[in-house]
Design a protein around this motif. Structure first.
Motif, PDB file in Angstrom:
ATOM      1  N   UNK A  89       0.903  -1.273  -0.458  1.00 38.62           N
ATOM      2  CA  UNK A  89      -0.395   0.122   0.241  1.00 38.62           C
ATOM      3  C   UNK A  89       1.063   1.380   0.227  1.00 38.62           C
ATOM      4  N   UNK A  90       0.749   2.471  -0.290  1.00 36.24           N
ATOM      5  CA  UNK A  90       0.683   3.477  -0.339  1.00 36.24           C
ATOM      6  C   UNK A  90       1.261   4.294   0.586  1.00 36.24           C
ATOM      7  N   UNK A  91       2.567   4.557   1.191  1.00 33.28           N
ATOM      8  CA  UNK A  91       2.666   5.573   2.424  1.00 33.28           C
ATOM      9  C   UNK A  91       3.065   6.885   1.308  1.00 33.28           C
ATOM     10  N   UNK A  92       1.810   7.387   2.466  1.00 34.05           N
ATOM     11  CA  UNK A  92       2.790   9.388   2.024  1.00 34.05           C
ATOM     12  C   UNK A  92       4.333   9.723   2.240  1.00 34.05           C
ATOM     13  N   UNK A  93       4.765  10.096   1.001  1.00 36.43           N
ATOM     14  CA  UNK A  93       5.733   9.873  -0.080  1.00 36.43           C
ATOM     15  C   UNK A  93       6.688  10.850   1.485  1.00 36.43           C
ATOM     16  N   UNK A  94       7.898  11.101   2.162  1.00 38.34           N
ATOM     17  CA  UNK A  94       8.778  11.105   2.690  1.00 38.34           C
ATOM     18  C   UNK A  94       9.407  12.436   1.517  1.00 38.34           C
ATOM     19  N   UNK A  95      10.120  11.679   1.194  1.00 39.61           N
ATOM     20  CA  UNK A  95      11.024  12.097   0.075  1.00 39.61           C
ATOM     21  C   UNK A  95      12.314  11.566   0.611  1.00 39.61           C
TER      22      UNK A  95
END
Length: 749
Positions: A374-380
């Motif tokens: 699942x996709x998580x919030x991208x943290x960079x």
């Protein structure tokens, strides 16, 4: 009467609930209809969202506001606070970030921010903090967990990866195939009420009852009888705390000496057994590690040890290793030795047998579930490379520029000028809290996002009030649980509280990085984006998720779980050449040449018994061993001020379980207020007398909000971490050693 299923849904790490409200207040949380064994923890929210401990506006510590960064850090936790506007708060934080990064560099910002916040996929406090700071240039991070850092570091050396912690053989396989489950550290169902990222249905308790009905027998190896539910009828073996390694070595000697090992398995799937066998027999050091040797250390009869070893070899045995076993001095040894025992029995990779790391630790371990990405919030990308092991924060603050050893390498501590914490509480997780508090005075600025005046918020300079999951929309989307749920906002935020996303977005605006941080999306757009990305990924894994708008209408969806029970390491067992482990040898490493090359005296190249820092084997006659385990009525310290946690108090203090014989020796009666103390600190607790604890041991759950007396440093609420030693498990894992702790107790007049 309202149908419960018509009420809005929300989710926490301890389960899902239907929320009932009246006049803008939460009045009840009803268990999700799919949950067969719901947790009561959610009731802790009732009455506290707008209670006296709620933070309703941005606040700044008075001395810091008057004198600027670095002023009177020793007054953190004692100073008063001044309310300011959000505009002022955003400008203050933006200016301080600019000053610190320009003067000292981004590595001087510590944002380890360890802890558990929202179960929602989007409103993940640490994720937003790390994304924000990465846009700004990065920060010093922490690695591993307080739960089982030593295990997370040792398993890659022994089995090739830490992922085996969550890849355990499924409960269904145990129910259908296991004869005996030996639970080192127990199977505490209260811990399994929790699941990272949220959970839809509790599985551990029902699965254990199914296993019992199917004929599985249980052995509880723990100083606490309650670490295995009474209905399982487990045999209770209560060794001295922190001696599990010696017990497992003694069991291994019996298996070897009585010809109960699977030599063919050891030859094909492991490396180093003969060297370890020489240690067992005493060939290498002149000390045979017999059952009698183990008995002298762990305090169990030698014949009991021999009987258990024979019983383990008679049928299909699952060796369960609690995460708590790693939270003691030399905690790496327990996961390593449990794996070696399972290898000697030759049952690794077989249905219902082998070894498992954390059955009963969280709902996830053993859960039958799909495994989507699942996709998580991208943290960079974090441009800063400095880090610390999670439990070495006090060392970092005390020794800027100093060094620490970790997993074969030597690193330097950064010079920390600013701490930012969101979604956790180090004054709960950490050990030797009085020492932490002294070190906490050193940074120039401490910023905290929180919703209530817990001990962390009280030790901040700038407090940014955030919302709770009940005050915002989100989605539960965990790759470790089959349920996907829409989390609905059910009440308005208290006062001026904001979502973490809006908090960081406002500060980013003052720094000129708002668009880079937000991607010009609002909260609802982010939630939809995360779901659609996850849905696409699920489709590639042949898992069908409903369209977003359909999910929003139905409220929840359960993904189908695999029909075949999962067996950990079954592919490796079937063909170790085709499916080798990611260890240097491709096999289970009973001896690790890589660890041996590090030259660590506190973690040599094969499993070894080493005396713990503090234990009953070296205690004075009036000392007891403290077990500071997880609470049953909250998650860590969350909701300690709520009605569920407060109802469990004894004379307004955290309960302390004591054996009647130990209490009688000290003139303590049930319900007395007692002082628990050692050279590191003291706390007040309420005595509960019980024969369900080994004599010589006292048990105090963690989670009471740290409330030190200003003159004596005594915690009035009963936080046991004022007593526990702040020492790494070894140079390898540097995990916490909370369970290696000696104390004294006395009745308080």
């Amino acid at each position: 009467m309202t149908d419960i299923t018509d009420l809005p849904l929300t989710s926490f790490h301890w389960g899902c609930y239907r929320v009932e409200t009246q006049d803008g207040e939460v009045t009840a949380l009803h268990p999700f209809e799919e949950d067969p064994d719901p947790s009561p923890i959610g009731q802790g929210y009732v009455g506290v969202l707008n209670g006296p401990d709620r933070i309703t506006a941005p606040m700044v510590r008075k001395s810091w506001l008057d004198g600027g960064p670095g002023t009177a850090g020793d007054l953190r936790g004692r100073d008063g606070f001044v309310e300011i506007s959000w505009e002022e708060a955003e400008q203050l934080v933006a200016a301080e970030l600019t000053r610190v990064t320009k003067t000292h560099g981004n590595e001087s910002i510590f944002a380890g921010s360890y802890g558990w916040a929202s179960a929602g996929r989007f409103h993940h406090a640490q994720g937003h903090l790390k994304r924000f700071l990465n846009v700004l240039g990065g920060f010093t991070k922490s690695v591993n967990t307080y739960s089982l850092a030593a295990g997370e570091v040792i398993l890659p050396h022994v089995l090739g990866g830490a992922e085996f912690i969550y890849d355990a053989t499924s409960w269904q396989s145990i129910i259908e195939n296991c004869d005996l489950m030996v639970a080192f550290g127990g199977l505490p169902v209260k811990n399994a009420m929790i699941g990272q990222g949220g959970l839809g249905a509790h599985r551990t308790g029902p699965a254990l009852l199914e296993a019992k009905a199917a004929g599985v027998e249980f052995v509880n190896v723990s100083p606490l009888r309650s670490d295995v539910m009474e209905t399982l009828g487990a045999d209770w073996l209560a060794p001295r705390p922190s001696t599990d390694a010696a017990l497992m070595i003694g069991l291994a000697h019996v298996l070897l000496g009585e010809g109960l090992i699977d030599r063919a398995f050891l030859d094909r799937y492991t490396v180093g057994f003969d060297h370890f066998a020489a240690y067992l027999t005493g060939e290498t050091d002149g000390i045979p590690k017999t059952a009698d040797w183990a008995s002298d250390i762990c305090g169990l009869p030698a014949e009991t040890i021999r009987d258990l070893a024979r019983r383990m070899a008679q049928g299909r045995t699952m060796i369960s290793l609690a995460w708590a076993l790693t939270r003691q001095d030399h905690g790496e040894q327990n996961f390593w030795l449990g794996t070696v025992l399972a290898a000697m029995l030759g049952q690794i990779g077989l249905p219902g047998g082998g070894v498992g790391f954390g059955y009963g630790a969280v709902n996830t371990v053993g859960l039958e579930r799909p495994s989507p990405r699942f996709q998580a919030l991208p943290q960079g990308r974090n441009k800063v490379k400095t880090f610390i092991p999670v439990a070495r924060i006090t060392d970092m603050l005390e020794n800027p520029g100093g060094y620490f050893d970790y997993n074969g390498k030597r690193y330097n501590f950064p010079d920390t000028r600013l701490i930012w914490w969101a979604g956790g509480n180090p004054f709960h997780h950490h050990q030797d809290l009085n020492r932490l508090r002294r070190a906490w005075a050193r940074p120039e600025t401490v910023i905290v996002n929180d919703w209530c005046w817990n001990s962390l918020a009280q030790h901040a300079d700038i407090v940014l009030p955030c919302t709770t999951p009940l005050e915002r929309n989100d989605i539960t989307l965990s790759p470790r649980d089959p349920y996907v749920l829409m989390m609905e906002k059910v009440v308005d935020p208290a006062g001026q509280a904001r979502d973490d996303y809006d908090i960081f977005r406002g500060i980013a605006r003052h720094l000129g990085i708002e668009s880079a941080y937000s991607q010009d999306r609002d909260t609802d757009s982010w939630i939809r984006w995360l779901y659609e990305k996850s849905r696409q990924s699920a489709t590639r894994a042949d898992i069908e998720l409903p369209p977003f708008d359909t999910l929003r209408q139905t409220g929840w969806h359960k993904m189908p779980v695999p029909q075949a029970p999962h067996v950990m390491l079954s592919k490796f067992r079937a063909d170790p050449e085709l499916h080798p482990l990611r260890t240097p040898s491709g096999k289970i490493e009973i001896v690790s040449e890589k660890i041996a090359s590090f030259g660590y005296a506190d973690c040599p190249g094969h499993p070894t018994w080493m005396d713990p820092l503090e234990w009953l084997g070296a205690a004075q006659s009036d000392q007891l061993h403290l077990i500071s385990n997880q609470p049953k009525n909250k998650l860590h310290s969350q909701l300690d001020h709520g009605p569920l946690s407060q109802a469990d108090r004894v004379a307004h203090h955290e309960p302390a379980m004591i054996h009647p014989s130990d209490a009688a020796d000290r003139g303590i009666q049930d319900g007395d207020v007692i002082r628990v103390f050692n050279d590191r600190g003291a706390c007040l607790c309420g005595a509960i007398l019980s024969d369900a604890i080994r004599p010589g041991v006292v048990q105090v759950s963690t989670g009471a909000w740290y409330r030190p007396d200003e003159e004596t440093n005594l915690c009035r609420n009963g936080n046991p971490n004022v007593l526990c030693a702040d020492k790494g498990t070894s140079k390898l894992g540097q995990g916490p050693t909370a369970h290696s702790c000696l104390v004294r107790i006395e009745r308080l007049e």
